[in-house]
Design an enzyme around this catalytic site. Structure first.
Site, PDB file in Angstrom:
ATOM      1  N   GLU A 192      -9.907   5.748   3.144  1.00  0.00           N
ATOM      2  CA  GLU A 192     -10.710   4.666   3.701  1.00  0.00           C
ATOM      3  C   GLU A 192      -9.768   3.509   3.976  1.00  0.00           C
ATOM      4  OE1 GLU A 192     -10.071   4.923   0.546  1.00  0.00           O
ATOM      5  OE2 GLU A 192      -9.420   2.855   0.202  1.00  0.00           O
ATOM      6  N   LYS A 223       0.803  -1.233   0.000  1.00  0.00           N
ATOM      7  CA  LYS A 223       0.000   0.000   0.000  1.00  0.00           C
ATOM      8  C   LYS A 223       0.835   1.283   0.000  1.00  0.00           C
ATOM      9  CE  LYS A 223      -4.228  -1.870   0.387  1.00  0.00           C
ATOM     10  NZ  LYS A 223      -4.151  -3.108   1.095  1.00  0.00           N
ATOM     11  N   SER A 270       1.841  -9.828  -0.960  1.00  0.00           N
ATOM     12  CA  SER A 270       1.410  -8.431  -0.818  1.00  0.00           C
ATOM     13  C   SER A 270       1.609  -7.837   0.572  1.00  0.00           C
ATOM     14  CB  SER A 270      -0.051  -8.287  -1.248  1.00  0.00           C
ATOM     15  OG  SER A 270      -0.883  -9.176  -0.536  1.00  0.00           O
TER      16      SER A 270
HETATM   17  C1  LIG Z   1      -5.141  -4.188   1.033  1.00  0.00           C
HETATM   18  C2  LIG Z   1      -4.475  -5.479   0.836  1.00  0.00           C
HETATM   19  C3  LIG Z   1      -4.851  -6.370  -0.185  1.00  0.00           C
HETATM   20  C4  LIG Z   1      -6.029  -6.143  -1.066  1.00  0.00           C
HETATM   21  O1  LIG Z   1      -6.016  -4.971  -1.812  1.00  0.00           O
HETATM   22  P1  LIG Z   1      -5.644  -4.939  -3.347  1.00  0.00           P
HETATM   23  O2  LIG Z   1      -5.998  -3.556  -3.744  1.00  0.00           O
HETATM   24  O3  LIG Z   1      -6.488  -5.978  -4.016  1.00  0.00           O
HETATM   25  O4  LIG Z   1      -4.215  -5.224  -3.478  1.00  0.00           O
HETATM   26  C5  LIG Z   1      -4.101  -7.519  -0.368  1.00  0.00           C
HETATM   27  N1  LIG Z   1      -3.056  -7.806   0.431  1.00  0.00           N
HETATM   28  C6  LIG Z   1      -2.680  -6.997   1.437  1.00  0.00           C
HETATM   29  C7  LIG Z   1      -1.528  -7.378   2.285  1.00  0.00           C
HETATM   30  C8  LIG Z   1      -3.366  -5.800   1.674  1.00  0.00           C
HETATM   31  O5  LIG Z   1      -2.978  -5.006   2.665  1.00  0.00           O
END
Ligand SMILES: *Cc1c(COP(=O)(O)O)cnc(C)c1O
Length: 402
Positions: A115, A93, A382
């Site tokens: 948000e 993020k 992610s």
């Molecule tokens: C917010 C988040 C997601 C989902 O959001 P995307 O916009 O689909 O990437 C996935 N993995 C993690 C670790 C997140 O913090």
């Protein structure tokens, strides 16, 4: 199929999807944002400032790690992890929030709202705002505040104000509604840092571009470490920003298979999952036209996922476009399977993945099993899972710390 570099068009359309379905009050702000972004793209100093922040503050490039024990556990293709969990604040993020905070400053705006679902985007926004000295308000559903308590407290420590949202399903979707309401009243001096590739044009394009650093680095690292590109690339899809950032630079390499994994929840019944690309229909949500979970009257459905970050009834319009063109394959992973993915990675590699990410891990494990050992599967890791350990303990009837 049009090469993806030509989308979106000037109206923000990705094929049939995207666009801008918003009250007129927001049009000037969206136009200003689009113009400012275009100007910033041609400004070498903007790019240099952002690159320097990504390198020295976030810790980029994030490693591309060959998970050899997870690979032998699956007994097939080689699994590589793109370690976005090692970024400052623990997820992808921050790549977007720093970029948008820089745009906020360029536009001369003095306040930021955001948000958050899992709290990761809230923390990343609060972090970027602390870095730039911008006041920050984060809207968050009460259900998510309960599930993600550590992140709520972190945002406060970073100087942000967290406003609980008690309407609807009390999750991400309601938090976005509330943030949009705030923005309509405050748009003159406030920038809304949207956290995924959703919302009205130009947000899906801007967030995709800021997150594309993930895929660009992966291409360079894969070539340096293995001599060529991966065979398959897998990412989880909530709103779709980590997936879009990973996939976008690969779109023009048709030999690389791209797989997006939605939250399959408890079952395929409406309300039991958060998989609009798998089970939904095109419709309008939060200012853009894309796949949405909706009932027969076109009302947005409540959705469910074990992970707060994937618990969203819509998805970014570019994913709908990639589904329509067939360039990306979408599938989903159930709650229980995501927990299995989480466990396998923890025990074979010593990495606690976010429960969102664990959906992609499980799917990648299934894909790797069916492939020969000389193939390579890259997963976008992610985010880190520290925020989820208490919730996982609760689900298992255990107490974290005992
Ligand atoms: C917010 C988040 C997601 C989902 O959001 P995307 O916009 O689909 O990437 C996935 N993995 C993690 C670790 C997140 O913090």
């Amino acid at each position: 199929m049009k090469p993806s570099s030509t989308v979106p068009d000037t109206a923000g359309r990705f094929g049939d999807f995207g666009g801008r379905y918003v009250p007129e009050t927001l049009t000037p702000a969206l136009d200003q944002l689009a113009a400012e972004y275009q100007e910033a793209c041609g400004d070498a100093e903007f790019k240099q400032t952002l690159d320097s922040l990504l390198n020295h503050y976030v810790g980029r490039p994030s490693p591309l790690y060959h998970a050899t024990r997870l690979s032998s556990h699956c007994g097939g293709a080689q699994i590589y992890l793109k370690r976005e969990d090692l970024n400052h604040t623990g997820a992808h993020k921050i790549n977007n929030t720093l970029g948008q905070a820089l745009l906020t400053r360029r536009m001369g705006k003095t306040r930021v709202i955001a948000e958050t679902g899992a709290g990761q985007h809230g923390v990343a926004t609060a972090t970027a705002c602390a870095h730039f000295g911008l006041p920050c308000v984060v809207y968050m559903g009460e259900e998510d505040i309960r599930r993600q308590a550590p992140n709520v407290y972190s945002m406060k420590l970073l100087g942000a104000e967290v406003r609980g949202v008690d309407s609807g399903s009390r999750t991400l979707r309601d938090a976005i509604n509330e943030a949009m309401r705030d923005w309509m009243a405050s748009v003159k001096d406030t920038h809304y840092i949207l956290g995924s590739v959703v919302g009205p044009h130009p947000f899906p394009m801007i967030v995709r571009d800021f997150q594309s650093v993930i895929g660009k680095e992966t291409i360079i690292q894969s070539q340096a470490q293995t001599g060529n590109l991966p065979d398959v690339v897998v990412a989880c899809v909530g709103g779709g920003s980590n997936a879009a950032g990973m996939f976008f630079p690969f779109i023009e390499h048709p030999e690389v298979e791209l797989v997006g994994i939605e939250a399959g929840g408890r079952s395929e019944d409406p309300g039991e999952h958060a998989s609009p690309l798998t089970y939904g229909q095109p419709g309008v949500l939060h200012g853009s036209y894309s796949y949405v979970m909706q009932d027969g009257d076109g009302q947005t459905c409540d959705v469910h996922s074990i992970s707060a970050g994937l618990d969203y009834p819509g998805v970014g319009p570019e994913h709908s476009y990639w589904k329509a063109t067939g360039r990306v394959r979408y599938d989903c992973c159930r709650d229980q399977d995501a927990l299995k993915g989480f466990d396998s990675l923890a025990k074979t590699e010593g990495i606690l993945a976010a429960i969102e990410t664990s959906h992609a891990i499980w799917a990648a494990m299934q894909i790797a099993r069916e492939r020969p050992a000389d193939q390579k599967v890259v997963v976008c890791l992610s985010g880190r899972g520290d925020k989820d350990t208490a919730e996982i303990a609760r689900l298992r009837g255990e107490v974290a710390g005992q």
